[in-house]
Enzyme design. Sequence first.
Site, short mmCIF file in Angstrom:
data_model
loop_
_atom_site.label_atom_id
_atom_site.label_comp_id
_atom_site.label_asym_id
_atom_site.label_seq_id
_atom_site.Cartn_x
_atom_site.Cartn_y
_atom_site.Cartn_z
N THR A 193 25.22 -17.28 43.84
CA THR A 193 24.00 -16.47 44.37
C THR A 193 24.01 -16.47 45.86
O THR A 193 24.45 -17.50 46.76
CB THR A 193 22.76 -17.41 43.64
OG1 THR A 193 23.07 -18.84 44.16
CG2 THR A 193 22.91 -17.48 42.29
N SER A 324 45.29 4.21 53.32
CA SER A 324 45.52 4.00 54.68
C SER A 324 46.55 5.12 55.22
O SER A 324 47.74 5.14 54.44
CB SER A 324 45.81 2.75 55.37
OG SER A 324 45.59 2.88 56.62
N LYS A 330 48.04 -0.50 51.48
CA LYS A 330 46.71 -0.73 51.17
C LYS A 330 46.03 0.43 50.18
O LYS A 330 46.59 1.49 50.19
CB LYS A 330 45.93 -0.34 52.53
CG LYS A 330 44.52 -1.12 52.64
CD LYS A 330 43.99 -0.89 53.97
CE LYS A 330 42.59 -1.50 54.03
NZ LYS A 330 41.58 -0.71 53.41
#
Length: 477
Positions: A193, A324, A330
């Site tokens: 939370t 990328s 990536k």
Amino acid sequence: MEAKEVEETRIESDLIGTREIPASALYGVQTLRGIENFPISKFHLNEYPLFINGLAITKMAAAMANHELELLTKEQKEAIVTACQEILDGKHHEQFPIDMIQGGAGTTTNMNANEVIANRALEIMGHQRGEYQYCSPNDHVNCAQSTNDAYPTAIHIGMYYSHLRFLPHLQALIDAFHQKGKEFAHIIKMGRTQLEDAVPMTLGQTFNGFASILEDEIRHLNEAAEDFLTVNMGATAIGTGICAEPGYAEKCVAALGKITQLPFRLSKDLVGATSDTSCLVGYASALKRVAVKLNKICNDLRLLASGPRCGLGEFNLPAMQPGSSIMPGKVNPVIPEVMNQICYKVIGNELCVTMSGEAAQMELNAMEPVMAQCCFESVDLMINGLDTLRTRCVEGITANAEHCKTYVHNSIGIVTALNPVIGYKNSTKIAKEALETGKSVYDLVLEHDILSKEELDTILSPENMLHPVKLDIHPKK
């Protein structure tokens, strides 16, 4: 050099003057003026087949009612109905090239339909296109109508069918989330939370939560769509029914029901209804609710799958493309990202619809064209987004179960789950020591011999994270 072949034309006239129309075109002079006057967007009517179908159904029902009132001959009625049925069968949609965003409160759209249907009806009757003395766009196809009742009725019909088309795609995504909920039901993880550790739960609960908050929206969508079944046919210009015969409105709405097998009903007050676009505002708002929730879900998917080494990494999203042009290896969460952007567009469309709905003046809302465009576009965007999110992301998600378990064991937050069993004093002591030493709560409970490993694992088992439970476990200290 070969001479360019000159396309044959026909001459048509209107209030403004005469124009040459391509002989191959079913549309006429008023549609041509609309093409010229409104080169506004890339959103053209022929890209919204359910709206075109709504126009055809509206014109078909009007012809049936007008024939019953002896305002059309049997030949005219049957030719108009046949032309409309051809449109419903997917024919002639290329003859609706006008921009969805237009001035004139939809008159260009209404006349586009009138002209296409009239010219096709003329061919069916054995006449030439443009021989309007036999079947006129205005006197026959538009008989007892105004743009101000025919156009919104067509929007209502098109949007109701769009709603029916939308629901299965939403349900399919909900089912996919539920399926992941079952698949991950045994995996314990840490709930959070405010981005901070909270209490343990299961990964299955996370995905079932995604499903349930979307499932709740089906009722709201259905309630909003129900308003589309109320129409103002027979209102004509402002709701007084001028130019229509007594009983026409009721007969036309009954014909709509017969054609569609849907419970269409006539507005109680046609004057009020003719300027009221709140059904579009309501449905755009219902779509916005879905978009807000989908946006939250996609943000969670991106956060919880972040990594692969330096993020949360609770589960893996399918790798869809290199992420990328400069960073080797990536992979980005491109599918949730595109869904985020769809949600922003839908939310923006809702604002446009709201502002346009507020812009009604006197007995009409002239901004209805952009309202219709936004609503039809939002449904199309959502359908494409829901299917893409489901098939190219959700269905391929895999869990990192041990990683999730490690988070739980190393979290201070699990002390909350232990609190009912070991007591507040012990919980505070363990939490404080964990913060000071960096040791896990799990290890400290065992180290201090407060609970056995079996008891601790029982408290933190997935089945005991699903709902409130009463455990017969007593701490040693």
